[in-house]
Every structure is written in C-alpha cells, then in structure tokens.
Design an enzyme around this catalytic site. Structure first.
Site, PDB file in Angstrom:
ATOM      1  N   LYS A 222      40.145  74.222  67.838  1.00  0.00           N
ATOM      2  CA  LYS A 222      40.096  75.525  67.179  1.00  0.00           C
ATOM      3  C   LYS A 222      41.152  76.487  67.712  1.00  0.00           C
ATOM      4  CE  LYS A 222      35.660  75.836  64.945  1.00  0.00           C
ATOM      5  NZ  LYS A 222      34.384  76.561  64.811  1.00  0.00           N
ATOM      6  N   ARG A 256      30.475  69.102  67.561  1.00  0.00           N
ATOM      7  CA  ARG A 256      31.209  68.767  66.343  1.00  0.00           C
ATOM      8  C   ARG A 256      32.660  68.487  66.729  1.00  0.00           C
ATOM      9  NH1 ARG A 256      33.785  71.443  61.942  1.00  0.00           N
ATOM     10  NH2 ARG A 256      33.243  70.500  59.924  1.00  0.00           N
TER      11      ARG A 256
END
Length: 287
Positions: A222, A256
């Site tokens: 991210k 995740r």
C-alpha cells in the site's frame, strides 16, 4: 472466539492469509494481470498451493478510475466465485464489494465472506450477510464514499475513530442478524487516511485487537508503505512484510496479501516465536 467462515473454523491463535485475486484491468499493483477468467483461476490455484486460507475476489479498483456499475461488477466476479467453489470446495471465498446487489449474487454462487471495504456504504449488504449466513468484514474508510481518495483528512485520535467506527459497524451487524462468529474488523490502512495515520494504526493495533473482534489488516504494497520507504508498488514487499510481522505480533488474525508464500512464511515464523506453532523440523543440537 473461533472464526467460522463457510465450512472452516479458525481458532483465535491461527494466522490466516487472504490472497488477493482481482478481476480488474486497472489494479494499482498487478495492472490487470488476473483480469481474464483463466488467469484469475490460475492465481487462485497458485494461492492455495502457497498457503492461502482465504481467497478475496474483487471486481472494482479501490481507488478512483473508470466507472464500474453493479452489473459489470457481477459479470467480473460471480462466475469466478462459482468456478472457484467448484474447484476448491472447502476454500473460504471472500468477495471485495460494498454493494448489496453484488453480495447477494456471489453469496448464491458460494461466497463465504463479504469484504466491505467502504464502511457500510450500502446498508443492504448487512442484510445480505444475515440472510445468507456469510461472514462480513467491517472496515473504517474515513467516512468517505466508495472509491474516494482522502484529501487533508485529520483526526483528533485516528485509532479511537477507527475503533469506535468498526465496533459500531460490527455491533449493528449483529443486531441485524449477522453471525457474531463471522464478523471481522479492518482498520482500513490508507482508506481515508494519510501515511502517518496508517503508521499510527499499525503501531497501536492492539487497541483494535483488544476489542475482541478478529482483526484483518490489508497492508500489501500500500501507499503508506511506499511513502514511508519512498518506493513504487513493485518494490514494497519488504516493507509490507515488516508491517505484517508487527501486526501479527500485536494480535491481527487475517492478512490480505498479494504475496502469499512470503506472507505465509512470515506469519509462521511469528507464530513459532510466540509459541503457538511448533517448528516444522527440530534437528539442531540433537545429532
């Protein structure tokens, strides 16, 4: 308490890998590598081989981009869910969607978990989870509409805001009939947050794990990792794995991830250090 997703029961000391498989042409990292049905199914098979406990299927890019209506999202994910269920009968299948219309179709096709990354933007999704007995992910998204990037967002205490929001979502879901043992909370790294917010949430993750709800973290490659290290998405694996190890140590249960094998190894090592997993072999000093 144990987490019950589909036919699988996960104890509270198990660390679970949720593999990301996107049927989108514009994903921020893989850039459509698994957009075709064949490529998506191959990715699922590979994830299972590498140790995934859950596969999370998505049909809409999280950030701004080309519009994708519910019909197109269903076209992208529904048949894939059905095909994965046929190929992997016991695999936990999650679908990343905020739309009740999509949730209903994928639940009928075999999805076990509805991963709502947008803070209950469609209240009907909770009703779908209750009706079909699926699990539900309750995520903090900075109180923004779906697919919105944050702009100069601020919080007096970001972790307090996250805890209050996700616990409220979880409690409302239970009141609406969603199974308590199928609910997971997600602090929503990057969603409605700047890099410092996401770093603070990682550092203070125990405030979420102490709520008693299982915590999912979506850290993989991210922007907060990229900005912290000044690296593009293709070079963020080490930073992601560092955040993964810390989050596991602080009590997160579901991770995740794009990089399943590497994430599985990190989580196994953390589990062995904390004493909840035996080493795979133990020969040193015995011969």
């Amino acid at each position: 308490m144990p987490l019950q997703l589909g036919s699988a029961t996960f104890e509270d000391d198990e660390l679970l890998v949720m593999a990301i498989v996107n049927r989108t042409p514009d994903s921020f990292y893989d850039r459509g590598a698994t957009f075709s049905m064949a490529a998506a199914l191959d990715a699922v098979d590979r994830a299972v081989t590498e140790g995934a406990d859950i596969v999370d299927v998505g049909g809409v890019r999280a950030g701004p981009g080309a519009p994708v209506d519910a019909a197109e999202e269903i076209r992208r994910v529904a048949d894939l869910v059905a095909a994965v269920r046929d190929r992997h009968p016991k695999l936990v299948i999650s679908v990343d969607t905020w739309r009740a219309e999509v949730g209903r179709v994928v639940a009928e096709n075999g999805a076990d978990l509805l991963n709502d990354a947008w803070e209950g933007a469609d209240p009907g999704l909770v009703a779908v989870a209750a009706e079909y007995g699926t699990g539900l992910v309750c995520t903090h998204a900075g109180h923004l509409p779906p697919r919105t990037k944050p702009h100069r967002v601020s919080y007096p205490d970001v972790t307090a805001d996250v805890v209050s929001t996700v616990v409220g979502l979880a409690e409302r879901a239970v009141a609406a009939g969603v199974r308590p043992d199928g609910i997971v909370i997600d602090p929503g790294h990057d969603f409605g947050k700047n890099t410092r917010h996401s770093l603070t949430l990682t550092r203070e993750l125990q405030r979420l794990t102490e709520t008693g709800w299982p915590v999912l973290v979506a850290l993989s490659r991210k922007d907060f990792v990229g900005e912290t290290l000044d690296l593009p998405a293709t070079d963020r694996l080490e930073g992601t794995l560092a955040a993964t190890a810390i989050s596991a140590w602080l009590g997160a249960r579901v991770f995740r991830a794009h990089d399943v094998r590497a994430t599985r190894r990190v989580l196994d090592m953390v589990a062995s250090i904390r004493g909840t997993r035996e080493p795979a072999v133990s020969r040193r000093g015995l011969a």
